[in-house]
Write a protein that holds these residues in place. Structure first.
Motif, PDB file in Angstrom:
ATOM      1  N   GLY A 180       0.800  -1.219   0.000  1.00 13.47           N
ATOM      2  CA  GLY A 180       0.000   0.000   0.000  1.00 13.47           C
ATOM      3  C   GLY A 180       0.835   1.271   0.000  1.00 13.47           C
ATOM      4  O   GLY A 180       2.065   1.243  -0.049  1.00 13.47           O
ATOM      5  N   ILE A 181       0.139   2.404   0.069  1.00 11.35           N
ATOM      6  CA  ILE A 181       0.821   3.692   0.046  1.00 11.35           C
ATOM      7  C   ILE A 181       1.388   4.003   1.428  1.00 11.35           C
ATOM      8  O   ILE A 181       1.038   3.371   2.423  1.00 11.35           O
ATOM      9  N   ALA A 182       2.267   4.981   1.481  1.00 11.40           N
ATOM     10  CA  ALA A 182       2.831   5.428   2.755  1.00 11.40           C
ATOM     11  C   ALA A 182       1.857   6.399   3.422  1.00 11.40           C
ATOM     12  O   ALA A 182       1.441   7.381   2.816  1.00 11.40           O
ATOM     13  N   TRP A 183       1.528   6.116   4.677  1.00 12.97           N
ATOM     14  CA  TRP A 183       0.553   6.936   5.397  1.00 12.97           C
ATOM     15  C   TRP A 183       1.201   7.934   6.361  1.00 12.97           C
ATOM     16  O   TRP A 183       0.528   8.836   6.882  1.00 12.97           O
ATOM     17  N   GLY A 184       2.487   7.788   6.639  1.00 19.93           N
ATOM     18  CA  GLY A 184       3.118   8.572   7.700  1.00 19.93           C
ATOM     19  C   GLY A 184       3.028  10.071   7.535  1.00 19.93           C
ATOM     20  O   GLY A 184       2.748  10.805   8.491  1.00 19.93           O
ATOM     21  N   ASP A 185       3.274  10.580   6.334  1.00 21.09           N
ATOM     22  CA  ASP A 185       3.247  12.029   6.117  1.00 21.09           C
ATOM     23  C   ASP A 185       1.835  12.588   6.268  1.00 21.09           C
ATOM     24  O   ASP A 185       1.641  13.682   6.793  1.00 21.09           O
ATOM     25  N   THR A 186       0.847  11.819   5.797  1.00 21.81           N
ATOM     26  CA  THR A 186      -0.545  12.237   5.953  1.00 21.81           C
ATOM     27  C   THR A 186      -0.916  12.300   7.430  1.00 21.81           C
ATOM     28  O   THR A 186      -1.538  13.267   7.892  1.00 21.81           O
ATOM     29  N   ARG A 187      -0.532  11.259   8.169  1.00 21.55           N
ATOM     30  CA  ARG A 187      -0.816  11.251   9.608  1.00 21.55           C
ATOM     31  C   ARG A 187      -0.162  12.435  10.306  1.00 21.55           C
ATOM     32  O   ARG A 187      -0.768  13.095  11.161  1.00 21.55           O
ATOM     33  N   ASN A 188       1.079  12.735   9.931  1.00 18.93           N
ATOM     34  CA  ASN A 188       1.800  13.856  10.534  1.00 18.93           C
ATOM     35  C   ASN A 188       1.055  15.172  10.292  1.00 18.93           C
ATOM     36  O   ASN A 188       0.902  15.991  11.201  1.00 18.93           O
TER      37      ASN A 188
END
Length: 303
Positions: free
Chosen positions: A57-65
């Motif tokens: 899947g896609i990377a979620w970390g930057d969105t969460r940040n």
């Protein structure tokens, strides 16, 4: 647009990665739903990297940040979303927000819809759009011809790669393209240059959208020295050249916001706003009010 301020604009779009984009969006959060962030999705480190390695899947970390920085009111939901597991078990180091977003992804909820669901729970008005809803990674090629895979490895390069690309080639999220096409103002930065900003511009349809639009595009430079050795040695004029080469249009960036010690020699044919912008408590972060004022000044001067 002469004499207009940020408050007068209907649609402001800002591009970047988690920390820098979140800071800009929190500075402009009073715009509410008139503010849209387009988020990089190539992260492969930390909790995000572990989730991608095991689940894809896609990377979620930057969105969460970004979402974390846009939370205006403390709540149980906000505390849950920000919670990071400790200890030594399998969950240690994982952020619950990443797991929540990935769970929605596994339930076949479209990534953008997953973000909107979390936004509603957290009462975040500003819009957030992943740059692509397809899994994608950053890849670099060195002067020696070596291929370097993944954002974390690219960040560790000591010399600027000869080529930077996304693998596989994926389309930008259609709402991101629409946001750019209908924007009154577009911002890019601050953020890790090679791994937070350039991945956005490597999406061919997104760079085409930036090339076609005629609205002002403002680059917000970092205040501190980058951790990436290769990116840390880039001059301002080199950064502009790399961004505009990716966009495919010379002098596409109309204005720059830079700190008082940044060397802007060689930069011509565009506006430079150079002044103190640092937060008192964190000098490598932008002060929200100083940033907003500088953007207002740039916008009015650009006309």
């Amino acid at each position: 647009m002469r004499n207009r301020s940020l408050a007068d604009l209907d649609r402001v779009v800002t591009l970047g990665g988690g920390h820098g984009l979140g800071r800009v969006m929190s500075a402009l959060s009073s715009l509410g739903s008139r503010l849209t962030g387009i988020v990089t999705t190539t992260d492969n480190g930390g909790s995000t990297g572990r989730i991608r390695q095991s689940e894809g899947g896609i990377a979620w970390g930057d969105t969460r940040n970004c979402l974390n920085q846009l939370i205006a009111q403390p709540s149980i939901a906000a505390a849950m979303f920000e919670y990071r597991f400790t200890g030594r078990g399998e969950l240690a180091g994982h952020n619950l927000g990443n797991l929540m977003l990935k769970a929605l992804d596994n339930l076949s909820v479209r990534p953008l819809d997953a973000i909107n669901l979390i936004r509603n729970i957290l009462k975040v008005d500003a819009l957030l759009i992943p740059m692509s809803e397809h899994a994608v990674d950053l890849q670099a090629v060195t002067a020696a011809g070596t291929t370097v895979d993944g954002e974390m490895a690219v960040d560790q390069l000591t010399v600027l790669p000869t080529h930077l690309r996304l693998t596989p080639e994926v389309p930008a999220t259609r709402e991101a393209l629409h946001a750019i096409a209908t924007a009154d103002l577009i911002l890019i930065g601050p953020g890790s240059f090679l791994t937070s900003l350039m991945p956005l511009l490597l999406l061919s349809d997104l760079s085409q959208a930036l090339r076609r639009t005629q609205v002002p595009l403002i680059y917000i430079d970092n205040l501190g020295r980058e951790l990436s050795p290769a990116a840390a040695n880039l001059s301002l004029i080199q950064k502009l050249a790399l961004m505009e080469q990716a966009i495919g249009r010379a002098n596409r960036i109309d204005a720059l916001l830079i700190g008082p010690t940044r060397d802007a020699s060689g930069v011509t044919d565009r506006m430079i706003i150079q002044r103190p912008l640092a937060a008192m408590d964190e000098p490598h972060h932008h002060d929200r009010q100083l940033l907003r004022t500088a953007l207002d000044d740039a916008l009015q001067s650009l006309g």
